[in-house]
Design a protein around this motif. Sequence first.
Motif, mmCIF file in Angstrom:
data_model
loop_
_atom_site.group_PDB
_atom_site.id
_atom_site.type_symbol
_atom_site.label_atom_id
_atom_site.label_comp_id
_atom_site.label_asym_id
_atom_site.label_seq_id
_atom_site.Cartn_x
_atom_site.Cartn_y
_atom_site.Cartn_z
ATOM 1 N N VAL A 8 -7.547 30.034 44.720
ATOM 2 C CA VAL A 8 -6.319 30.652 45.245
ATOM 3 C C VAL A 8 -5.325 29.559 45.625
ATOM 4 O O VAL A 8 -4.146 29.625 45.277
ATOM 5 C CB VAL A 8 -6.629 31.568 46.455
ATOM 6 C CG1 VAL A 8 -5.350 31.992 47.165
ATOM 7 C CG2 VAL A 8 -7.424 32.786 46.014
ATOM 8 N N ALA A 9 -5.798 28.542 46.320
ATOM 9 C CA ALA A 9 -4.927 27.433 46.719
ATOM 10 C C ALA A 9 -4.382 26.695 45.492
ATOM 11 O O ALA A 9 -3.191 26.386 45.421
ATOM 12 C CB ALA A 9 -5.691 26.469 47.622
ATOM 13 N N LEU A 10 -5.243 26.431 44.523
ATOM 14 C CA LEU A 10 -4.826 25.723 43.312
ATOM 15 C C LEU A 10 -3.753 26.500 42.563
ATOM 16 O O LEU A 10 -2.721 25.936 42.184
ATOM 17 C CB LEU A 10 -6.036 25.475 42.405
ATOM 18 C CG LEU A 10 -5.740 24.813 41.057
ATOM 19 C CD1 LEU A 10 -5.212 23.395 41.259
ATOM 20 C CD2 LEU A 10 -6.991 24.803 40.195
ATOM 21 N N TYR A 11 -3.959 27.781 42.351
ATOM 22 C CA TYR A 11 -2.966 28.598 41.649
ATOM 23 C C TYR A 11 -1.650 28.642 42.414
ATOM 24 O O TYR A 11 -0.568 28.615 41.823
ATOM 25 C CB TYR A 11 -3.478 30.011 41.419
ATOM 26 C CG TYR A 11 -4.554 30.144 40.365
ATOM 27 C CD1 TYR A 11 -4.814 29.135 39.444
ATOM 28 C CD2 TYR A 11 -5.322 31.285 40.284
ATOM 29 C CE1 TYR A 11 -5.806 29.266 38.487
ATOM 30 C CE2 TYR A 11 -6.313 31.434 39.325
ATOM 31 C CZ TYR A 11 -6.551 30.422 38.433
ATOM 32 O OH TYR A 11 -7.526 30.568 37.488
ATOM 33 N N SER A 12 -1.722 28.695 43.731
ATOM 34 C CA SER A 12 -0.505 28.698 44.547
ATOM 35 C C SER A 12 0.269 27.405 44.365
ATOM 36 O O SER A 12 1.488 27.412 44.178
ATOM 37 C CB SER A 12 -0.862 28.867 46.027
ATOM 38 O OG SER A 12 -1.462 30.104 46.266
ATOM 39 N N LEU A 13 -0.446 26.281 44.407
ATOM 40 C CA LEU A 13 0.209 24.987 44.254
ATOM 41 C C LEU A 13 0.729 24.796 42.833
ATOM 42 O O LEU A 13 1.777 24.171 42.631
ATOM 43 C CB LEU A 13 -0.741 23.863 44.655
ATOM 44 C CG LEU A 13 -1.119 23.870 46.138
ATOM 45 C CD1 LEU A 13 -2.171 22.814 46.429
ATOM 46 C CD2 LEU A 13 0.100 23.668 47.023
ATOM 47 N N LYS A 14 0.045 25.321 41.860
ATOM 48 C CA LYS A 14 0.537 25.261 40.483
ATOM 49 C C LYS A 14 1.869 25.998 40.372
ATOM 50 O O LYS A 14 2.806 25.505 39.746
ATOM 51 C CB LYS A 14 -0.476 25.865 39.509
ATOM 52 C CG LYS A 14 -1.638 24.958 39.177
ATOM 53 C CD LYS A 14 -2.592 25.658 38.211
ATOM 54 C CE LYS A 14 -3.585 24.715 37.624
ATOM 55 N NZ LYS A 14 -3.044 23.772 36.672
ATOM 56 N N LEU A 15 1.954 27.175 40.978
ATOM 57 C CA LEU A 15 3.210 27.924 40.959
ATOM 58 C C LEU A 15 4.330 27.145 41.640
ATOM 59 O O LEU A 15 5.458 27.129 41.170
ATOM 60 C CB LEU A 15 3.043 29.261 41.676
ATOM 61 C CG LEU A 15 2.683 30.450 40.839
ATOM 62 C CD1 LEU A 15 2.427 31.667 41.722
ATOM 63 C CD2 LEU A 15 3.745 30.771 39.820
ATOM 64 N N ALA A 16 3.998 26.520 42.749
ATOM 65 C CA ALA A 16 5.014 25.828 43.540
ATOM 66 C C ALA A 16 5.466 24.509 42.928
ATOM 67 O O ALA A 16 6.649 24.169 42.979
ATOM 68 C CB ALA A 16 4.491 25.591 44.954
ATOM 69 N N TYR A 17 4.538 23.758 42.326
ATOM 70 C CA TYR A 17 4.866 22.384 41.957
ATOM 71 C C TYR A 17 4.750 22.029 40.478
ATOM 72 O O TYR A 17 5.316 21.035 40.055
ATOM 73 C CB TYR A 17 3.966 21.408 42.733
ATOM 74 C CG TYR A 17 4.202 21.446 44.214
ATOM 75 C CD1 TYR A 17 5.445 21.147 44.756
ATOM 76 C CD2 TYR A 17 3.175 21.783 45.086
ATOM 77 C CE1 TYR A 17 5.657 21.180 46.118
ATOM 78 C CE2 TYR A 17 3.375 21.807 46.453
ATOM 79 C CZ TYR A 17 4.619 21.502 46.957
ATOM 80 O OH TYR A 17 4.828 21.539 48.303
ATOM 81 N N GLU A 18 3.990 22.793 39.724
ATOM 82 C CA GLU A 18 3.768 22.406 38.332
ATOM 83 C C GLU A 18 4.983 22.760 37.491
ATOM 84 O O GLU A 18 5.505 23.867 37.563
ATOM 85 C CB GLU A 18 2.524 23.132 37.797
ATOM 86 C CG GLU A 18 1.904 22.443 36.615
ATOM 87 C CD GLU A 18 0.544 23.031 36.289
ATOM 88 O OE1 GLU A 18 -0.472 22.452 36.724
ATOM 89 O OE2 GLU A 18 0.514 24.077 35.630
ATOM 90 N N THR A 19 5.438 21.804 36.712
ATOM 91 C CA THR A 19 6.582 22.040 35.838
ATOM 92 C C THR A 19 6.182 21.778 34.394
ATOM 93 O O THR A 19 5.282 20.974 34.121
ATOM 94 C CB THR A 19 7.766 21.118 36.205
ATOM 95 O OG1 THR A 19 7.338 19.767 36.138
ATOM 96 C CG2 THR A 19 8.292 21.426 37.594
ATOM 97 N N GLU A 20 6.850 22.479 33.513
ATOM 98 C CA GLU A 20 6.558 22.336 32.097
ATOM 99 C C GLU A 20 6.850 20.908 31.639
ATOM 100 O O GLU A 20 7.845 20.304 32.022
ATOM 101 C CB GLU A 20 7.421 23.318 31.302
ATOM 102 C CG GLU A 20 6.931 23.541 29.909
ATOM 103 C CD GLU A 20 7.655 24.688 29.237
ATOM 104 O OE1 GLU A 20 7.977 24.522 28.059
ATOM 105 O OE2 GLU A 20 7.893 25.707 29.900
ATOM 106 N N GLY A 21 5.952 20.380 30.835
ATOM 107 C CA GLY A 21 6.132 19.038 30.304
ATOM 108 C C GLY A 21 5.543 17.939 31.167
ATOM 109 O O GLY A 21 5.565 16.781 30.790
ATOM 110 N N HIS A 22 5.036 18.280 32.336
ATOM 111 C CA HIS A 22 4.410 17.292 33.215
ATOM 112 C C HIS A 22 2.909 17.551 33.283
ATOM 113 O O HIS A 22 2.433 18.603 32.894
ATOM 114 C CB HIS A 22 5.013 17.371 34.620
ATOM 115 C CG HIS A 22 6.418 16.881 34.655
ATOM 116 N ND1 HIS A 22 7.495 17.712 34.433
ATOM 117 C CD2 HIS A 22 6.927 15.657 34.865
ATOM 118 C CE1 HIS A 22 8.606 17.012 34.511
ATOM 119 N NE2 HIS A 22 8.296 15.759 34.780
ATOM 120 N N SER A 23 2.185 16.595 33.810
ATOM 121 C CA SER A 23 0.740 16.739 33.932
ATOM 122 C C SER A 23 0.406 17.938 34.809
ATOM 123 O O SER A 23 1.038 18.146 35.851
ATOM 124 C CB SER A 23 0.119 15.490 34.563
ATOM 125 O OG SER A 23 0.332 14.375 33.748
#
Length: 109
Positions: A8-23
């Motif tokens: 749950v925490a990982l998916y939340s942080l992915k939504l908040a910080y992960e951007t297309e084209g980055h690791s």
Amino acid sequence: MELLLETVALYSLKLAYETEGHSPIRRDDPLMGSCDREIFELLIRRGDVAGIQSEVGRCVDLALGAVGGVDSVLGRELRHLTADFGAAQTMEELYAPAVTLRSYLRDVL
């Protein structure tokens, strides 16, 4: 249960910080901070429902901002699911809302 909460925490942080084209953000990413499996394991061992809710809530609040806040359709549903998770008073009561929250976040990703 630790893995479920960490997800749950990982998916939340992915939504908040992960951007297309980055690791992509992974479980061992420093960004996970206090939302890793060992922290949740310790909180579970202590039976610290409020601590678990606080840690998950912090991460979900970041996701809430990423989906447009409580005024967006996704945000209203996320807030509703978070409220269900926050209403739990025992470890057993945390499980079902955590599964629902994880599934919702996975679908939004």
